[in-house]
Design a protein around this motif. Sequence first.
Motif, PDB file in Angstrom:
ATOM      1  N   PRO A   6       0.803  -1.219   0.000  1.00 40.68           N
ATOM      2  CA  PRO A   6       0.000   0.000   0.000  1.00 40.68           C
ATOM      3  C   PRO A   6       0.842   1.278   0.000  1.00 40.68           C
ATOM      4  O   PRO A   6       0.369   2.325  -0.421  1.00 40.68           O
ATOM      5  CB  PRO A   6      -0.818  -0.095   1.291  1.00 40.68           C
ATOM      6  CG  PRO A   6      -0.841  -1.531   1.631  1.00 40.68           C
ATOM      7  CD  PRO A   6       0.461  -2.100   1.125  1.00 40.68           C
ATOM      8  N   SER A  78      -5.851  -9.405  -1.814  1.00 38.28           N
ATOM      9  CA  SER A  78      -5.819  -8.042  -1.275  1.00 38.28           C
ATOM     10  C   SER A  78      -4.615  -7.893  -0.358  1.00 38.28           C
ATOM     11  O   SER A  78      -4.077  -8.871   0.147  1.00 38.28           O
ATOM     12  CB  SER A  78      -7.110  -7.711  -0.509  1.00 38.28           C
ATOM     13  OG  SER A  78      -7.198  -8.477   0.667  1.00 38.28           O
ATOM     14  N   ARG A  80      -3.315  -5.144   2.840  1.00 37.07           N
ATOM     15  CA  ARG A  80      -3.589  -3.986   3.692  1.00 37.07           C
ATOM     16  C   ARG A  80      -2.474  -3.852   4.719  1.00 37.07           C
ATOM     17  O   ARG A  80      -1.853  -4.838   5.096  1.00 37.07           O
ATOM     18  CB  ARG A  80      -4.914  -4.152   4.441  1.00 37.07           C
ATOM     19  CG  ARG A  80      -6.107  -4.187   3.532  1.00 37.07           C
ATOM     20  CD  ARG A  80      -7.390  -4.203   4.282  1.00 37.07           C
ATOM     21  NE  ARG A  80      -7.455  -5.376   5.152  1.00 37.07           N
ATOM     22  CZ  ARG A  80      -8.405  -5.599   6.028  1.00 37.07           C
ATOM     23  NH1 ARG A  80      -9.378  -4.744   6.181  1.00 37.07           N
ATOM     24  NH2 ARG A  80      -8.407  -6.680   6.771  1.00 37.07           N
ATOM     25  N   LEU A  81      -2.267  -2.649   5.188  1.00 34.49           N
ATOM     26  CA  LEU A  81      -1.358  -2.444   6.302  1.00 34.49           C
ATOM     27  C   LEU A  81      -1.970  -3.073   7.545  1.00 34.49           C
ATOM     28  O   LEU A  81      -3.189  -3.024   7.737  1.00 34.49           O
ATOM     29  CB  LEU A  81      -1.132  -0.957   6.548  1.00 34.49           C
ATOM     30  CG  LEU A  81      -0.432  -0.179   5.442  1.00 34.49           C
ATOM     31  CD1 LEU A  81      -0.495   1.308   5.732  1.00 34.49           C
ATOM     32  CD2 LEU A  81       1.017  -0.640   5.303  1.00 34.49           C
ATOM     33  N   THR A  83      -1.906  -2.038  10.537  1.00 37.11           N
ATOM     34  CA  THR A  83      -2.573  -0.999  11.335  1.00 37.11           C
ATOM     35  C   THR A  83      -3.960  -0.681  10.794  1.00 37.11           C
ATOM     36  O   THR A  83      -4.894  -0.464  11.557  1.00 37.11           O
ATOM     37  CB  THR A  83      -1.728   0.281  11.387  1.00 37.11           C
ATOM     38  OG1 THR A  83      -1.398   0.680  10.049  1.00 37.11           O
ATOM     39  CG2 THR A  83      -0.457   0.055  12.180  1.00 37.11           C
ATOM     40  N   ASP A  84      -4.130  -0.676   9.477  1.00 38.00           N
ATOM     41  CA  ASP A  84      -5.447  -0.433   8.883  1.00 38.00           C
ATOM     42  C   ASP A  84      -6.383  -1.606   9.141  1.00 38.00           C
ATOM     43  O   ASP A  84      -7.558  -1.423   9.442  1.00 38.00           O
ATOM     44  CB  ASP A  84      -5.336  -0.193   7.377  1.00 38.00           C
ATOM     45  CG  ASP A  84      -4.640   1.107   7.035  1.00 38.00           C
ATOM     46  OD1 ASP A  84      -4.466   1.954   7.939  1.00 38.00           O
ATOM     47  OD2 ASP A  84      -4.251   1.271   5.853  1.00 38.00           O
ATOM     48  N   ALA A  85      -5.865  -2.820   9.016  1.00 36.06           N
ATOM     49  CA  ALA A  85      -6.685  -4.013   9.230  1.00 36.06           C
ATOM     50  C   ALA A  85      -7.162  -4.071  10.674  1.00 36.06           C
ATOM     51  O   ALA A  85      -8.309  -4.409  10.944  1.00 36.06           O
ATOM     52  CB  ALA A  85      -5.893  -5.271   8.873  1.00 36.06           C
ATOM     53  N   GLN A  86      -6.305  -3.727  11.618  1.00 32.88           N
ATOM     54  CA  GLN A  86      -6.696  -3.753  13.026  1.00 32.88           C
ATOM     55  C   GLN A  86      -7.707  -2.649  13.331  1.00 32.88           C
ATOM     56  O   GLN A  86      -8.636  -2.856  14.101  1.00 32.88           O
ATOM     57  CB  GLN A  86      -5.470  -3.602  13.923  1.00 32.88           C
ATOM     58  CG  GLN A  86      -4.603  -4.854  13.935  1.00 32.88           C
ATOM     59  CD  GLN A  86      -3.365  -4.685  14.752  1.00 32.88           C
ATOM     60  OE1 GLN A  86      -2.732  -3.634  14.745  1.00 32.88           O
ATOM     61  NE2 GLN A  86      -2.994  -5.739  15.449  1.00 32.88           N
ATOM     62  N   ALA A  87      -7.551  -1.487  12.737  1.00 27.04           N
ATOM     63  CA  ALA A  87      -8.479  -0.391  12.965  1.00 27.04           C
ATOM     64  C   ALA A  87      -9.870  -0.713  12.445  1.00 27.04           C
ATOM     65  O   ALA A  87     -10.876  -0.310  13.028  1.00 27.04           O
ATOM     66  CB  ALA A  87      -7.958   0.886  12.307  1.00 27.04           C
ATOM     67  N   GLU A  88      -9.929  -1.487  11.367  1.00 21.51           N
ATOM     68  CA  GLU A  88     -11.233  -1.808  10.758  1.00 21.51           C
ATOM     69  C   GLU A  88     -11.952  -2.936  11.490  1.00 21.51           C
ATOM     70  O   GLU A  88     -13.180  -2.974  11.466  1.00 21.51           O
ATOM     71  CB  GLU A  88     -11.029  -2.218   9.298  1.00 21.51           C
ATOM     72  CG  GLU A  88     -10.581  -1.064   8.422  1.00 21.51           C
ATOM     73  CD  GLU A  88     -10.172  -1.524   7.042  1.00 21.51           C
ATOM     74  OE1 GLU A  88     -10.379  -2.702   6.702  1.00 21.51           O
ATOM     75  OE2 GLU A  88      -9.628  -0.692   6.301  1.00 21.51           O
ATOM     76  N   ALA A  92      -6.602  -8.414  12.469  1.00 23.73           N
ATOM     77  CA  ALA A  92      -6.556  -8.500  11.009  1.00 23.73           C
ATOM     78  C   ALA A  92      -7.600  -9.454  10.557  1.00 23.73           C
ATOM     79  O   ALA A  92      -7.951  -9.648   9.482  1.00 23.73           O
ATOM     80  CB  ALA A  92      -5.176  -8.922  10.542  1.00 23.73           C
TER      81      ALA A  92
END
Length: 92
Positions: A6, A78, A80-81, A83-88, A92
């Motif tokens: 990403p 796909s 993803r970072l 950090t992004d996966a955990q935030a969503e 992950a």
Amino acid sequence: MRITCPLCGDRDRREFTYYGAADYLARPGMDAPAEAWDAYLHLRDNPAGATRDLWYHEMGCAAWLVVNRDTISHEVLSVRLVTDAQAEGGTA
């Protein structure tokens, strides 16, 4: 195999280090029973098909990535970072 970081874009798989299933992101709490830690450290599925894996972009931006890929076709579905996966979704 190519992985699209990403942050850095499309890269050869040799720039990355594979670290295993993304299940490692769901670490048990410090007060979790021994069985939870045993499962976390030692029990893994080995599916034929779609997986979620942790990869480290060692020869690039040093980012941790969650890579969804198919173990049969080697298609990367796909990236993803972490950090992004955990935030969503919490993990992950």
